[in-house]
Design a protein around this motif. Structure first.
Motif, short mmCIF file in Angstrom:
data_model
loop_
_atom_site.label_atom_id
_atom_site.label_comp_id
_atom_site.label_asym_id
_atom_site.label_seq_id
_atom_site.Cartn_x
_atom_site.Cartn_y
_atom_site.Cartn_z
N GLU A 78 0.82 -1.21 0.00
CA GLU A 78 0.00 0.00 0.00
C GLU A 78 0.86 1.27 0.00
OE1 GLU A 78 -3.10 -0.03 2.94
OE2 GLU A 78 -3.52 -2.13 2.56
N LEU A 79 2.13 1.14 0.33
CA LEU A 79 3.04 2.29 0.35
C LEU A 79 4.06 2.18 -0.77
CD1 LEU A 79 3.61 2.38 4.20
CD2 LEU A 79 2.07 3.82 2.87
N ASP A 80 3.68 1.51 -1.85
CA ASP A 80 4.59 1.24 -2.97
C ASP A 80 5.15 2.52 -3.58
OD1 ASP A 80 5.83 -0.77 -4.58
OD2 ASP A 80 4.54 -0.10 -6.24
N ALA A 81 4.44 3.62 -3.48
CA ALA A 81 4.92 4.88 -4.06
C ALA A 81 6.24 5.31 -3.41
CB ALA A 81 3.86 5.96 -3.91
N LEU A 82 6.39 5.11 -2.11
CA LEU A 82 7.63 5.47 -1.43
C LEU A 82 8.79 4.63 -1.96
CD1 LEU A 82 9.31 6.96 0.68
CD2 LEU A 82 8.56 5.26 2.35
N ARG A 83 8.57 3.33 -2.09
CA ARG A 83 9.62 2.45 -2.61
C ARG A 83 10.02 2.87 -4.02
NH1 ARG A 83 10.19 -1.09 -6.14
NH2 ARG A 83 7.99 -1.24 -6.60
N ARG A 84 9.03 3.16 -4.87
CA ARG A 84 9.33 3.58 -6.23
C ARG A 84 10.09 4.90 -6.24
NH1 ARG A 84 3.89 2.36 -7.22
NH2 ARG A 84 3.51 4.56 -7.65
N LEU A 85 9.71 5.81 -5.37
CA LEU A 85 10.41 7.09 -5.27
C LEU A 85 11.86 6.88 -4.86
CD1 LEU A 85 10.14 10.18 -5.39
CD2 LEU A 85 9.54 10.12 -2.97
N LEU A 86 12.08 6.00 -3.90
CA LEU A 86 13.44 5.72 -3.45
C LEU A 86 14.27 5.04 -4.55
CD1 LEU A 86 12.73 4.57 0.20
CD2 LEU A 86 13.88 6.68 -0.50
N ARG A 87 13.60 4.26 -5.41
CA ARG A 87 14.32 3.57 -6.50
C ARG A 87 14.87 4.54 -7.53
NH1 ARG A 87 14.78 -2.16 -7.22
NH2 ARG A 87 15.94 -1.46 -9.03
#
Length: 160
Positions: A78-87
């Motif tokens: 549900e917080l995948d946007a943070l992971r993508r941002l960090l990538r």
């Protein structure tokens, strides 16, 4: 303390330990409410009270809770946007490490009043780094450890 920080604690507890546990923590911390508004600011003492209550209610060390929260922030779907941002930090985990010092500034571009930890990376050798974390919440470096472990996994890197 920015509401997003407090909301992250709330989401971590609710998702991993359940809503009843979160209510117990809010009562132990004597919040008087059970939902943090992500765009409001709160006194640091309130955040400290919630973390202290989490230690009491969960019966776990603060460091362990904070590290798990860091992992949760990156690995929860549900917080995948943070992971993508960090990538966006690079194609390799090493590239990602070298962009960590910019995290605070990038966060402030999106939310000018968002206070994130100051991160300083020191390269000891090509495969050995030290990361210093400065933030007013005691033990916040453990959140970064959890986040780093989850990101290393995401990059397919073996790190200790």
């Amino acid at each position: 303390m920015h509401g997003l920080i407090n909301r992250a604690i709330q989401c971590y507890v609710r998702e991993t330990h359940g809503p009843v546990t979160w209510v117990q923590i809010t009562r132990e911390a004597r919040l008087g409410f059970d939902n943090f508004e992500p765009m409001l600011s709160y006194e640091e003492e309130l955040t400290e009270a919630v973390l202290h209550a989490a230690v009491t209610v969960l019966g776990r060390p603060r460091e362990s809770i904070l590290e798990d929260m860091g992992t949760f922030l990156v690995s929860n779907p549900e917080l995948d946007a943070l992971r993508r941002l960090l990538r966006f930090g690079g194609v390799s985990f090493t590239d990602f490490l070298h962009t960590l010092e910019d995290t605070r500034g990038r966060g402030r571009l999106a939310l000018p009043d968002l206070d994130l930890p100051v991160l300083d990376l020191f390269e000891i050798s090509p495969s050995l780094y030290t990361l210093q974390c400065r933030f007013p919440i005691e033990g916040s470096g453990h959140v970064i450890v959890g986040l780093l472990r989850a990101m290393a996994d995401d990059y397919g890197a073996l790190v200790l």
